[in-house]
Design a protein around this motif. Structure first.
Motif, PDB file in Angstrom:
ATOM      1  N   PHE A   1       0.835  -1.469   0.049  1.00  0.00           N
ATOM      2  CA  PHE A   1       0.135   0.011   0.015  1.00  0.00           C
ATOM      3  C   PHE A   1       0.919   1.209  -0.012  1.00  0.00           C
ATOM      4  CE2 PHE A   1      -2.618  -3.418   1.877  1.00  0.00           C
ATOM      5  CZ  PHE A   1      -3.914  -3.078   1.256  1.00  0.00           C
TER       6      PHE A   1
ATOM      7  N   TYR B   1       3.176   1.882   2.226  1.00  0.00           N
ATOM      8  CA  TYR B   1       3.613   2.093   3.913  1.00  0.00           C
ATOM      9  C   TYR B   1       4.704   1.414   4.130  1.00  0.00           C
ATOM     10  CZ  TYR B   1      -0.945   4.102   3.800  1.00  0.00           C
ATOM     11  OH  TYR B   1      -2.316   4.982   3.637  1.00  0.00           O
TER      12      TYR B   1
ATOM     13  N   ILE C   1      -4.103   3.041   7.555  1.00  0.00           N
ATOM     14  CA  ILE C   1      -4.462   2.602   6.441  1.00  0.00           C
ATOM     15  C   ILE C   1      -6.112   2.797   6.226  1.00  0.00           C
ATOM     16  CG2 ILE C   1      -4.984   0.441   5.213  1.00  0.00           C
ATOM     17  CD1 ILE C   1      -2.050  -0.402   5.563  1.00  0.00           C
TER      18      ILE C   1
ATOM     19  N   ASP D   1      -6.614   6.460   5.661  1.00  0.00           N
ATOM     20  CA  ASP D   1      -6.491   6.722   4.456  1.00  0.00           C
ATOM     21  C   ASP D   1      -7.632   6.166   3.293  1.00  0.00           C
ATOM     22  OD1 ASP D   1      -4.492   8.276   5.231  1.00  0.00           O
ATOM     23  OD2 ASP D   1      -2.916   6.920   4.676  1.00  0.00           O
TER      24      ASP D   1
ATOM     25  N   HIS E   1      -8.467   2.701   2.803  1.00  0.00           N
ATOM     26  CA  HIS E   1      -7.931   1.411   2.390  1.00  0.00           C
ATOM     27  C   HIS E   1      -9.015   0.514   3.033  1.00  0.00           C
ATOM     28  CE1 HIS E   1      -4.704   2.672  -0.241  1.00  0.00           C
ATOM     29  NE2 HIS E   1      -4.359   3.477   0.735  1.00  0.00           N
ATOM     30  N   MET E   2      -9.389  -0.774   2.672  1.00  0.00           N
ATOM     31  CA  MET E   2     -10.000  -1.666   3.338  1.00  0.00           C
ATOM     32  C   MET E   2      -9.093  -2.701   4.018  1.00  0.00           C
ATOM     33  SD  MET E   2     -13.224  -2.678   0.968  1.00  0.00           S
ATOM     34  CE  MET E   2     -12.222  -3.095  -0.357  1.00  0.00           C
TER      35      MET E   2
ATOM     36  N   MET F   1      -7.897  -6.001   2.464  1.00  0.00           N
ATOM     37  CA  MET F   1      -7.026  -6.249   1.251  1.00  0.00           C
ATOM     38  C   MET F   1      -5.503  -6.445   1.990  1.00  0.00           C
ATOM     39  SD  MET F   1      -8.080  -2.799  -0.866  1.00  0.00           S
ATOM     40  CE  MET F   1      -6.734  -3.058  -2.104  1.00  0.00           C
TER      41      MET F   1
ATOM     42  N   GLN G   1     -15.878  -4.888  -1.431  1.00  0.00           N
ATOM     43  CA  GLN G   1     -14.759  -5.818  -1.474  1.00  0.00           C
ATOM     44  C   GLN G   1     -15.001  -6.756  -2.685  1.00  0.00           C
ATOM     45  OE1 GLN G   1     -14.201  -8.295   2.362  1.00  0.00           O
ATOM     46  NE2 GLN G   1     -14.463  -6.217   3.352  1.00  0.00           N
TER      47      GLN G   1
END
Length: 140
Positions: free
Chosen positions: A27, A29, A56, A59, A61-62, A65, A138
Motif C-alpha cells: 500500500f 507504507y 490505512i 486513508d 483502504h479496506m 486487502m 470488497q
C-alpha cells in the motif's frame, strides 16, 4: 488477521531488536519498529501493526486487502533472520464514526429493519448498512 513479522537481532548491546512488517509495503507504507529487549518484540510488533492498520483505514483502504496469509519474505529481507506469524485482531478497529443522511424507500427500510431484527450479528441498522457497503465494495 495473520501478519508476517521479520526480526533483526541486535549487532551489539547498544542496538535494538529490529522489527519489520512487509505486508504494508503493498500500500506504499513502511512498517517498522524496534524493541530494546527480546521480550518486548512481540508487543512492539502488535503495537505497530495496529497503528499502521488504523492509518490505512484513515486513508480509505479496506483492511481485508491486507489479508494475504503466509508469505515468505526471507529472500527479500535477509537481514531479518527470524520470522514470526502473528495473529492480530485488526478487524475490530473502527474508524471515526460520521453521521450521514441517506434516503431509502419505506419498503426497503422495513426489510432492512426486519433483517437486522433476525440477524443478531448486526448491532443496528447502521451497522448492517456499513457492513453491507463494505462487503459490496470488497466484491468489486
Amino acid at each position: 488477521m495473520l501478519f508476517m513479522v521479520g526480526i533483526e537481532r541486535p549487532q551489539d548491546n547498544n542496538t535494538a531488536w529490529g522489527i519489520i512488517v512487509p505486508m504494508f509495503e503493498a500500500f506504499g507504507y513502511g512498517c517498522v519498529s524496534a524493541a530494546d529487549e527480546q521480550n518486548e518484540v512481540l508487543y512492539r510488533a502488535k503495537e505497530v501493526i495496529l497503528l499502521m492498520a488504523e492509518e490505512i483505514m484513515a486513508d480509505g483502504h479496506m483492511l481485508s486487502m491486507l489479508d494475504t496469509g503466509f508469505v515468505d519474505y526471507r529472500t527479500q529481507y535477509p537481514e531479518f533472520t527470524e520470522w514470526l506469524a502473528i495473529e492480530v485482531p485488526v478487524e475490530g478497529l473502527k474508524g471515526k464514526q460520521k453521521r450521514v443522511n441517506i434516503t431509502l424507500s419505506e419498503p426497503l427500510l422495513a426489510r432492512v429493519d426486519a433483517y437486522v431484527g433476525f440477524h443478531h450479528e448486526f448491532k443496528d441498522r447502521s451497522d448492517f448498512l456499513a457492513k453491507a457497503a463494505d462487503r459490496y465494495m470488497q466484491a468489486k
